[in-house]
Design a protein around this motif. Structure first.
Motif, PDB file in Angstrom:
ATOM      1  N   ARG A 283      -2.924  -4.345   2.175  1.00 40.28           N
ATOM      2  CA  ARG A 283      -3.584  -4.505   0.888  1.00 40.28           C
ATOM      3  C   ARG A 283      -2.777  -5.440  -0.014  1.00 40.28           C
ATOM      4  N   ARG A 285      -1.144  -5.932  -3.492  1.00 40.56           N
ATOM      5  CA  ARG A 285      -0.651  -4.980  -4.485  1.00 40.56           C
ATOM      6  C   ARG A 285      -1.409  -5.134  -5.802  1.00 40.56           C
ATOM      7  N   ARG A 286      -1.551  -4.026  -6.507  1.00 39.30           N
ATOM      8  CA  ARG A 286      -2.321  -4.038  -7.748  1.00 39.30           C
ATOM      9  C   ARG A 286      -1.738  -4.998  -8.779  1.00 39.30           C
ATOM     10  N   THR A 287      -0.404  -5.048  -8.861  1.00 38.44           N
ATOM     11  CA  THR A 287       0.208  -5.957  -9.831  1.00 38.44           C
ATOM     12  C   THR A 287      -0.118  -7.411  -9.507  1.00 38.44           C
ATOM     13  N   ALA A 290      -3.754  -8.034 -10.486  1.00 39.56           N
ATOM     14  CA  ALA A 290      -3.916  -8.131 -11.938  1.00 39.56           C
ATOM     15  C   ALA A 290      -3.472  -9.496 -12.455  1.00 39.56           C
TER      16      ALA A 290
END
Length: 363
Positions: A283, A285-287, A290
């Protein structure tokens, strides 16, 4: 060796590489307008040993960590490119096969692919990260390393001038290490500027002794490094912890400190280079998502305001998706397109046409 660095052919090619993607900038265009005289002047100064680095432009970024970027003048970047064209292949010969940063044919995605294979073949891992790496590189240790690969005194002096100029603007925190007295840290120049091509190659070579310690002495088969991010994998927790402590001691000998670390199970997920490696998928990463979506939203706004062309926006979007393609990102790309208004989102309610005119709502 200095004749090869300062040759007109090398300097001319270096100028073309340094200008790639930046020709529209005023400072770059001004140098390109009189490039012939600039190259001749650089050749004369380099051969005479009178060339000195210019004053860099400093700006701070927070993406995601707070960093001070030193942007060298374009004339200096020509010299950096010319120097690296000659010196970098010599430095590269000392690096291990699984050092992936700033090397032709390797890079971020090759490092991710290798980490994915090892993460799914081992039970445990350790992620080691050097604290304030570039600002704490020790000049004396680095120049001693460069002297092993640069037999030309004038070329080595050129490297020393570039290193010293970088330390004047990018020196980091002073730290004590085993064997130091009270004043030792303040007597040793430190720091490489983030943003210089030379800094990337010099810093890559600076950590090479740590790599050889892990691979040649400790015999860690599943070990890789991307600049100052180190990954070790193993099947025994105690053995892996001992190897990680030995690697940390090798970093101390380079006068570097590591962030706190611990041995973790690979089934929990391995965070590396903006991705998260899990047992059955990779995946983004969310950071990282963003930051990318924030940048794309700003570009989309520039398109609507007429400050950016659709073609330029499409190139940036494709570049982002090409990077994400190394993960399982099909749904992520669709969601990003929907948020940018480039794709119909099926999760929206059935009355999504309510705000449209009759002509727009007609199928």
């Amino acid at each position: 060796m200095i004749e090869e660095v300062a040759s007109l052919r090398n300097l001319w090619s270096a100028a073309r590489r340094a200008a790639r993607g930046k020709r529209h900038r005023r400072s770059v265009a001004a140098v390109l307008l009189e490039l012939e005289s600039v190259v001749l002047d650089l050749e004369r100064r380099l051969l005479a040993g009178t060339w000195l680095p210019g004053e860099p432009g400093l700006h701070e970024v927070r993406d995601p960590k707070r960093r001070l970027i030193a942007a060298a003048p374009f004339r200096d970047r020509i010299v950096h490119q010319a120097l690296c064209a000659v010196v970098a292949p010599r430095l590269d010969g000392h690096l291990i096969a699984h050092s992936y940063a700033c090397r032709t044919g390797l890079g971020t995605h090759a490092a991710l692919a290798r980490a994915k294979v090892w993460a799914r073949g081992h039970r445990y891992f350790v992620h080691l990260d050097v604290a304030k790496f570039f600002p704490t590189v020790d000049h004396a240790i680095l120049l001693a390393q460069l002297a092993r690969h640069v037999p030309c005194g004038r070329t080595l002096n050129l490297c020393a001038r570039i290193v010293a100029a970088g330390g004047a603007v990018s020196a980091g925190p002073r730290r004590h290490f085993p064997g130091d007295d009270l004043f030792t840290p303040h007597a040793r120049p430190i720091g490489l500027p983030i943003g210089n091509l030379t800094s990337q190659h010099f810093a890559n070579r600076y950590l090479s002794p740590v790599d050889h310690r892990a691979k040649d002495r400790l015999r860690v088969r599943a070990y890789l490094r991307y600049m100052d991010d180190l990954l070790l994998f193993g099947d025994d927790r105690a053995t892996l912890e001992g190897q990680a402590r030995a690697v940390e001691e090798a970093c101390w000998r380079q006068r570097l400190r590591l962030h706190p670390w611990q041995v973790r199970a690979t089934r929990e997920g391995v965070n590396f280079l903006g991705f998260r490696i899990l047992e059955d998928q990779v995946r983004v990463r969310r950071t990282s998502v963003a930051r990318a979506e924030k940048r794309l939203a700003a570009l989309a706004r520039a398109v609507r305001e007429g400050r950016l062309s659709e073609e330029a926006f499409a190139l940036s979007l494709r570049s982002t998706f090409a990077h994400w393609r190394h993960a399982d990102s099909w749904r992520l790309c669709g969601r990003t397109l929907a948020r940018l208004g480039k794709l119909y989102d099926p999760s929206e309610p059935e009355d999504w046409r309510a705000g449209l005119t009759d002509d727009q709502a007609t199928p």
